[in-house]
Design a protein around this motif. Structure first.
Motif, mmCIF file in Angstrom:
data_model
loop_
_atom_site.group_PDB
_atom_site.id
_atom_site.type_symbol
_atom_site.label_atom_id
_atom_site.label_comp_id
_atom_site.label_asym_id
_atom_site.label_seq_id
_atom_site.Cartn_x
_atom_site.Cartn_y
_atom_site.Cartn_z
ATOM 1 N N LEU A 30 0.825 -1.198 0.000
ATOM 2 C CA LEU A 30 0.000 0.000 0.000
ATOM 3 C C LEU A 30 0.864 1.254 0.000
ATOM 4 O O LEU A 30 0.596 2.212 -0.741
ATOM 5 N N THR A 31 1.914 1.246 0.815
ATOM 6 C CA THR A 31 2.816 2.399 0.885
ATOM 7 C C THR A 31 3.496 2.650 -0.453
ATOM 8 O O THR A 31 3.582 3.801 -0.919
ATOM 9 N N VAL A 32 3.975 1.577 -1.074
ATOM 10 C CA VAL A 32 4.634 1.716 -2.381
ATOM 11 C C VAL A 32 3.667 2.290 -3.402
ATOM 12 O O VAL A 32 4.005 3.206 -4.168
ATOM 13 N N TRP A 33 2.449 1.768 -3.414
ATOM 14 C CA TRP A 33 1.467 2.236 -4.404
ATOM 15 C C TRP A 33 1.126 3.706 -4.199
ATOM 16 O O TRP A 33 1.103 4.484 -5.156
ATOM 17 N N VAL A 34 0.864 4.102 -2.965
ATOM 18 C CA VAL A 34 0.482 5.486 -2.687
ATOM 19 C C VAL A 34 1.601 6.445 -3.065
ATOM 20 O O VAL A 34 1.374 7.462 -3.746
ATOM 21 N N LEU A 35 2.822 6.147 -2.634
ATOM 22 C CA LEU A 35 3.940 7.058 -2.894
ATOM 23 C C LEU A 35 4.236 7.175 -4.390
ATOM 24 O O LEU A 35 4.382 8.288 -4.916
ATOM 25 N N LEU A 36 4.323 6.040 -5.077
ATOM 26 C CA LEU A 36 4.656 6.085 -6.497
ATOM 27 C C LEU A 36 3.525 6.692 -7.326
ATOM 28 O O LEU A 36 3.769 7.492 -8.238
ATOM 29 N N ALA A 73 -8.791 11.962 -1.509
ATOM 30 C CA ALA A 73 -7.562 11.251 -1.164
ATOM 31 C C ALA A 73 -7.872 9.996 -0.353
ATOM 32 O O ALA A 73 -7.211 8.952 -0.516
ATOM 33 N N ALA A 74 -8.884 10.087 0.518
ATOM 34 C CA ALA A 74 -9.276 8.914 1.305
ATOM 35 C C ALA A 74 -9.812 7.806 0.409
ATOM 36 O O ALA A 74 -9.596 6.613 0.685
ATOM 37 N N VAL A 75 -10.510 8.161 -0.653
ATOM 38 C CA VAL A 75 -11.004 7.155 -1.603
ATOM 39 C C VAL A 75 -9.832 6.408 -2.227
ATOM 40 O O VAL A 75 -9.866 5.178 -2.361
ATOM 41 N N ALA A 76 -8.789 7.139 -2.610
ATOM 42 C CA ALA A 76 -7.624 6.490 -3.211
ATOM 43 C C ALA A 76 -6.969 5.525 -2.233
ATOM 44 O O ALA A 76 -6.690 4.369 -2.575
ATOM 45 N N GLY A 77 -6.730 5.981 -1.006
ATOM 46 C CA GLY A 77 -6.087 5.119 -0.020
ATOM 47 C C GLY A 77 -6.946 3.936 0.390
ATOM 48 O O GLY A 77 -6.470 2.791 0.452
ATOM 49 N N ALA A 78 -8.232 4.204 0.670
ATOM 50 C CA ALA A 78 -9.127 3.122 1.093
ATOM 51 C C ALA A 78 -9.358 2.127 -0.035
ATOM 52 O O ALA A 78 -9.502 0.920 0.200
ATOM 53 N N GLY A 79 -9.395 2.620 -1.276
ATOM 54 C CA GLY A 79 -9.577 1.717 -2.410
ATOM 55 C C GLY A 79 -8.395 0.789 -2.596
ATOM 56 O O GLY A 79 -8.562 -0.420 -2.801
ATOM 57 N N ALA A 80 -7.193 1.346 -2.522
ATOM 58 C CA ALA A 80 -6.001 0.508 -2.655
ATOM 59 C C ALA A 80 -5.939 -0.517 -1.530
ATOM 60 O O ALA A 80 -5.603 -1.689 -1.755
ATOM 61 N N LEU A 81 -6.269 -0.089 -0.318
ATOM 62 C CA LEU A 81 -6.256 -1.014 0.816
ATOM 63 C C LEU A 81 -7.287 -2.120 0.629
ATOM 64 O O LEU A 81 -7.006 -3.302 0.875
#
Length: 215
Positions: A30-36, A73-81
């Motif tokens: 998740l961290t890799v995806w968000v940062l990149l 931004a929460a949608v992006a993070g929660a979706g990836a998770l």
């Protein structure tokens, strides 16, 4: 003499132990995806033009606009998770694992719909980017492919659902970025910044069964 199959199956079943919560950790992915993904989208947007003039002042003086940005931004993070959690077999049903993402997406869209009646700031053509709808869609594709690549080594049973959620998470990043870089107008945001996310969801849903491992 070979052992009866029933005895062998029983012994193997008795030897099974519950998988602990540490198995299949998704935080590093998740961290890799968000940062990149965020770095890529913001980098391209800044390389192709400045942010909307005065957007910093708008964020400071219009909490509603700041909430819209944070919700996206929460949608992006929660979706990836949620997509990564779908790749980790567990007793919890898929609906429970994507519930946070669904709530975040619903809240984000609700804020944008409310803005149609009560805009967070004065609607203006200032900062308008040509073809921002196409840019939103195209900028979301690399993060979507990255998300599928990170999800591929895992065991996603609902491959189309995982792919679709990856697409939603990927599309939310440029949609939010365009709220900072492009003109502010609630109807424009829904049509040109958020609607293209639907196309990325379809792409993710189609690519999921094709790229993710068949379990």
């Amino acid at each position: 003499m070979s052992r009866p199959r029933a005895d062998l199956v029983r012994e193997l079943a008795e030897g099974l132990r519950p998988v602990g919560p540490g198995a299949g950790r998704v935080a590093p992915r998740l961290t890799v995806w968000v940062l990149l993904s965020a770095s890529f989208v913001l980098g391209v947007i800044l390389a192709t033009g400045p942010l909307r003039p005065g957007v910093g002042v708008q964020l400071l003086h219009a909490p509603q606009l700041a909430f819209e940005i944070l919700a996206g931004a929460a949608v992006a993070g929660a979706g990836a998770l949620a997509a990564l959690r779908l790749g980790v077999p567990q007793p919890a049903p898929a609906a429970r694992r994507v519930r946070l993402f669904a709530l975040a997406a619903g809240f984000w869209v609700a804020l944008l719909l409310i803005a149609l009646l009560h805009p967070a700031a004065e609607p203006s053509m200032l900062g308008k980017r040509e073809h921002c709808n196409y840019q939103t869609f195209l900028l979301a594709l690399p993060p979507a492919l990255l998300g599928l690549w990170l999800l591929r080594p895992l065991a996603a049973f609902q491959r189309w659902l995982a792919g679709a959620i990856v697409g939603a998470a990927a599309g939310a990043i440029p949609a939010v970025a365009m709220q900072l870089a492009c003109m502010y107008a609630p109807d424009h945001a829904l049509i040109a910044h958020v609607a293209p996310v639907l196309g990325v969801i379809v792409v993710g849903g189609v690519l999921g069964p094709l790229l993710l491992r068949r379990i």
